[in-house]
Design an enzyme around this catalytic site. Structure first.
Site, PDB file in Angstrom:
ATOM      1  N   ARG A 145      11.455 -74.195  41.356  1.00 38.20           N
ATOM      2  CA  ARG A 145      10.956 -75.574  41.326  1.00 38.20           C
ATOM      3  C   ARG A 145      11.408 -76.358  42.561  1.00 38.20           C
ATOM      4  NH1 ARG A 145      12.910 -80.313  37.687  1.00 38.20           N
ATOM      5  NH2 ARG A 145      11.149 -81.766  37.834  1.00 38.20           N
ATOM      6  N   HIS A 187       9.147 -78.569  45.096  1.00 37.98           N
ATOM      7  CA  HIS A 187       9.400 -79.991  45.372  1.00 37.98           C
ATOM      8  C   HIS A 187       9.629 -80.218  46.862  1.00 37.98           C
ATOM      9  CE1 HIS A 187      10.394 -81.864  41.213  1.00 37.98           C
ATOM     10  NE2 HIS A 187       9.430 -80.998  41.124  1.00 37.98           N
ATOM     11  N   ASN A 226      13.451 -85.680  40.588  1.00 38.84           N
ATOM     12  CA  ASN A 226      14.489 -84.762  41.039  1.00 38.84           C
ATOM     13  C   ASN A 226      15.780 -84.877  40.246  1.00 38.84           C
ATOM     14  OD1 ASN A 226      12.964 -83.539  42.927  1.00 38.84           O
ATOM     15  ND2 ASN A 226      13.704 -84.795  44.621  1.00 38.84           N
ATOM     16  N   HIS A 251       5.395 -72.349  35.286  1.00 36.53           N
ATOM     17  CA  HIS A 251       5.949 -72.837  34.017  1.00 36.53           C
ATOM     18  C   HIS A 251       6.076 -71.737  32.972  1.00 36.53           C
ATOM     19  CE1 HIS A 251       5.013 -77.369  34.882  1.00 36.53           C
ATOM     20  NE2 HIS A 251       5.917 -76.864  35.684  1.00 36.53           N
TER      21      HIS A 251
HETATM   22  C1  HEM Z   1       1.046 -78.842  38.583  1.00 38.64           C
HETATM   23  C2  HEM Z   1       1.867 -79.844  38.578  1.00 38.64           C
HETATM   24  C3  HEM Z   1       3.278 -79.764  38.070  1.00 38.64           C
HETATM   25  C4  HEM Z   1       3.888 -80.699  37.301  1.00 38.64           C
HETATM   26  C5  HEM Z   1       3.281 -81.999  36.826  1.00 38.64           C
HETATM   27  C6  HEM Z   1       5.211 -80.219  37.007  1.00 38.64           C
HETATM   28  C7  HEM Z   1       6.159 -80.902  36.277  1.00 38.64           C
HETATM   29  C8  HEM Z   1       7.334 -80.369  35.826  1.00 38.64           C
HETATM   30  C9  HEM Z   1       8.276 -81.049  34.980  1.00 38.64           C
HETATM   31  C10 HEM Z   1       8.138 -82.474  34.480  1.00 38.64           C
HETATM   32  C11 HEM Z   1       9.265 -80.189  34.689  1.00 38.64           C
HETATM   33  C12 HEM Z   1      10.447 -80.404  33.754  1.00 38.64           C
HETATM   34  C13 HEM Z   1      11.725 -80.687  34.452  1.00 38.64           C
HETATM   35  C14 HEM Z   1      12.808 -80.993  33.459  1.00 38.64           C
HETATM   36  O1  HEM Z   1      12.556 -81.687  32.485  1.00 38.64           O
HETATM   37  O2  HEM Z   1      13.955 -80.543  33.675  1.00 38.64           O
HETATM   38  C15 HEM Z   1       8.973 -78.975  35.377  1.00 38.64           C
HETATM   39  C16 HEM Z   1       9.758 -77.860  35.336  1.00 38.64           C
HETATM   40  C17 HEM Z   1       9.523 -76.745  36.088  1.00 38.64           C
HETATM   41  N1  HEM Z   1       8.534 -76.576  37.026  1.00 38.64           N
HETATM   42 FE1  HEM Z   1       6.927 -77.754  37.268  1.00 38.64          FE
HETATM   43  N2  HEM Z   1       5.383 -79.004  37.604  1.00 38.64           N
HETATM   44  C18 HEM Z   1       4.239 -78.689  38.269  1.00 38.64           C
HETATM   45  C19 HEM Z   1       4.022 -77.577  39.047  1.00 38.64           C
HETATM   46  C20 HEM Z   1       4.980 -76.619  39.262  1.00 38.64           C
HETATM   47  C21 HEM Z   1       4.870 -75.594  40.283  1.00 38.64           C
HETATM   48  C22 HEM Z   1       3.746 -75.467  41.286  1.00 38.64           C
HETATM   49  C23 HEM Z   1       5.980 -74.822  40.162  1.00 38.64           C
HETATM   50  C24 HEM Z   1       6.380 -73.623  40.953  1.00 38.64           C
HETATM   51  C25 HEM Z   1       5.552 -72.738  41.425  1.00 38.64           C
HETATM   52  C26 HEM Z   1       6.757 -75.359  39.076  1.00 38.64           C
HETATM   53  C27 HEM Z   1       7.915 -74.819  38.598  1.00 38.64           C
HETATM   54  C28 HEM Z   1       8.680 -75.353  37.587  1.00 38.64           C
HETATM   55  C29 HEM Z   1       9.795 -74.664  36.976  1.00 38.64           C
HETATM   56  C30 HEM Z   1      10.252 -73.256  37.290  1.00 38.64           C
HETATM   57  C31 HEM Z   1      10.341 -75.537  36.041  1.00 38.64           C
HETATM   58  C32 HEM Z   1      11.548 -75.304  35.133  1.00 38.64           C
HETATM   59  C33 HEM Z   1      12.768 -75.914  35.748  1.00 38.64           C
HETATM   60  C34 HEM Z   1      14.073 -75.682  34.982  1.00 38.64           C
HETATM   61  O3  HEM Z   1      14.138 -74.810  34.111  1.00 38.64           O
HETATM   62  O4  HEM Z   1      15.035 -76.385  35.291  1.00 38.64           O
HETATM   63  N3  HEM Z   1       6.136 -76.470  38.570  1.00 38.64           N
HETATM   64  N4  HEM Z   1       7.790 -79.106  36.077  1.00 38.64           N
HETATM   65  C1  LIG Z   2      20.985 -82.698  41.197  1.00 33.53           C
HETATM   66  C2  LIG Z   2      21.113 -84.064  41.718  1.00 33.53           C
HETATM   67  O1  LIG Z   2      21.431 -84.318  42.859  1.00 33.53           O
HETATM   68  N1  LIG Z   2      20.831 -84.988  40.860  1.00 33.53           N
HETATM   69  C3  LIG Z   2      20.956 -86.373  41.170  1.00 33.53           C
HETATM   70  C4  LIG Z   2      19.660 -87.039  40.777  1.00 33.53           C
HETATM   71  O2  LIG Z   2      19.785 -88.425  40.707  1.00 33.53           O
HETATM   72  C5  LIG Z   2      20.835 -88.911  39.893  1.00 33.53           C
HETATM   73  C6  LIG Z   2      20.730 -90.407  39.816  1.00 33.53           C
HETATM   74  O3  LIG Z   2      20.556 -90.982  41.084  1.00 33.53           O
HETATM   75  C7  LIG Z   2      22.170 -88.441  40.446  1.00 33.53           C
HETATM   76  O4  LIG Z   2      23.248 -88.939  39.672  1.00 33.53           O
HETATM   77  C8  LIG Z   2      22.170 -86.929  40.409  1.00 33.53           C
HETATM   78  O5  LIG Z   2      23.344 -86.423  40.977  1.00 33.53           O
END
Ligand code: HEM
Ligand SMILES: CC(=O)N[C@H]1CO[C@H](CO)[C@@H](O)[C@@H]1O
Ligand SMILES: *[C@@H]1O[C@H](CO)[C@@H](O)[C@H](O)[C@H]1NC(C)=O
Ligand SMILES: *[C@@H]1O[C@H](CO)[C@@H](O)[C@H](O)[C@H]1NC(C)=O
Length: 328
Positions: free
Chosen positions: A65, A69, A97, A195
């Site tokens: 991710r 980003h 982030n 995802h």
């Molecule tokens: C299409 C639009 C996308 C949206 C709106 C989106 C949004 C999000 C959001 C809101 C999360 C949850 C983060 C959290 O709550 O900790 C997430 C997690 C994640 N996203 Fe996306 N994402 C998108 C596309 C992608 C793409 C293109 C990738 C990589 C190729 C990706 C990889 C991931 C991964 C691996 C996670 C899990 C992160 C974790 O386990 O900490 N996403 N995404």
């Molecule tokens: C992982 C990381 O750097 N997270 C930061 C995201 O933003 C919050 C609020 O500004 C910080 O406290 C975290 O350290």
């Protein structure tokens, strides 16, 4: 006459080619960019990363991710890794982030690189290599990563908010977000397959579960049985740290389940569900779901390569940061 036509045809091909190259902006990236300056770069990245992933498989998801980003905001230039400074709030501290994890892994990989080849390998390339290795270490595809990206010096929190797709986005907004980076509708549906791993925080779906249109209702595009299960995990006003797996049961392995889940209307976010609202993305979701991901691994590799070209800095632009959180 014939020659003129031929020349014209050649000319238009050339223009197309140039347009394409400029669009992906990948000038200057090459396979083995560090062949002479840091011949073991890929080995060092792999070995260091493996120490972390083998201990904690869930780290692969945030690392994938993070590269996404990075590339969506100012191009793949490592800007996601920069810390905020007194007068400047960096991308890291933007709302999307705040749920990023794994910065310590990038720092460890970068220190290992600095030990062997000081000042040579960019943070942006480190992220691209780490994302690739992380995916392949948990059962996903492997792809060749061209290197030569350089690091930017600028990171602005507000840009993360406007450039990154929102989990509340509908299909037209998602298509726009991707098109703005030179990525296609196919890239959108393929990369959303990321995802298949990882978690999402409950607070992101509270509205979807409890108050979708402000009338205490649930998003009708969510399978009601699944909504009921999610409500048990994600209570209204519950723990801010509560999370749900995006691919329940196999959130630690990179497989094609994501499409089966979305096809069953069990995608976690509105942006996942939205893939059923467009002819092309819906067709892809259904095909992958029916064929158990016949082309997914291959498609994902292709789209990740394209993602890694977005807005890169090469040549003399940017710098090679010594520490990823700070400009030199
Ligand atoms: C299409 C639009 C996308 C949206 C709106 C989106 C949004 C999000 C959001 C809101 C999360 C949850 C983060 C959290 O709550 O900790 C997430 C997690 C994640 N996203 Fe996306 N994402 C998108 C596309 C992608 C793409 C293109 C990738 C990589 C190729 C990706 C990889 C991931 C991964 C691996 C996670 C899990 C992160 C974790 O386990 O900490 N996403 N995404
Ligand atoms: C992982 C990381 O750097 N997270 C930061 C995201 O933003 C919050 C609020 O500004 C910080 O406290 C975290 O350290
Ligand atoms: C998507 O959202 C935008 C902004 O909220 C809105 O203008 C547009 O009409 C929506 N499109 C669809 C297809 O729902
Ligand atoms: C649901 O949303 C409406 C409109 O935004 C708001 O007035 C109401 O307080 C919300 N209900 C709950 C339980 O949060």
């Amino acid at each position: 006459m014939a020659i003129q036509k031929l020349l014209w045809a050649l000319f238009s091909q050339l223009v197309l080619l140039l347009l394409f190259l400029d669009f992906t902006n990948a000038w200057g990236l090459q396979l083995g960019f560090y062949r002479r300056s840091c011949p073991n770069v890929e080995k060092i990245v792999h070995t260091t990363l493996h120490k972390y992933i083998s201990r904690d498989l869930t780290l692969a998801a945030p690392l994938l991710r993070m590269h996404f980003h990075d590339c969506f905001v100012r191009g793949c230039d490592g800007s996601v890794l920069l810390n905020s400074r007194n007068c400047n709030l960096a991308e890291k501290d933007a709302i999307p982030n705040q749920t990023l994890r794994g910065f310590q892994v990038i720092d460890a990989v970068k220190s290992a690189l600095e030990k062997k080849c000081p000042g040579v390998v960019s943070c942006a390339d480190t992220l691209a290599l780490v994302a690739r290795d992380a995916v392949s270490m948990i059962g996903g595809p492997f792809w060749d990563v061209k290197t030569g990206r350089r690091d930017g010096r600028v990171s602005i929190a507000s840009e993360a908010l406007t450039q990154l797709p929102s989990p509340f986005a509908n299909i037209s907004q998602l298509k726009e977000n991707f098109a703005a980076k030179g990525l296609s509708v196919k890239d959108l549906v393929v990369l959303s397959g990321g995802h298949t791993i990882g978690i999402g925080h409950c607070f992101i779906i509270t509205n979807r579960l409890y108050n979708f249109t402000g009338k205490g209702d649930t998003d009708p595009s969510l399978d009601p049985k699944y909504a009921a299960a999610l409500k048990k995990k994600c209570k209204p006003g519950g723990d801010i740290k509560a999370v749900a797996e995006m691919d329940p049961g196999s959130f630690k392995t990179f497989d094609e389940d994501y499409y089966t889940i979305v096809a069953k209307r069990r995608g976690l976010f509105q942006s996942d569900a939205a893939l059923l609202d467009d002819v092309e993305t819906r067709a892809y979701v259904q095909r992958q779901s029916l064929t158990h991901g016949l082309n997914f691994a291959h498609d994902f590799a292709d789209s990740m390569i394209k993602l890694g070209y977005v807005g890169v800095l090469t040549g003399r632009r940017g710098e090679i940061r010594k520490r990823c959180a700070f400009v030199n």
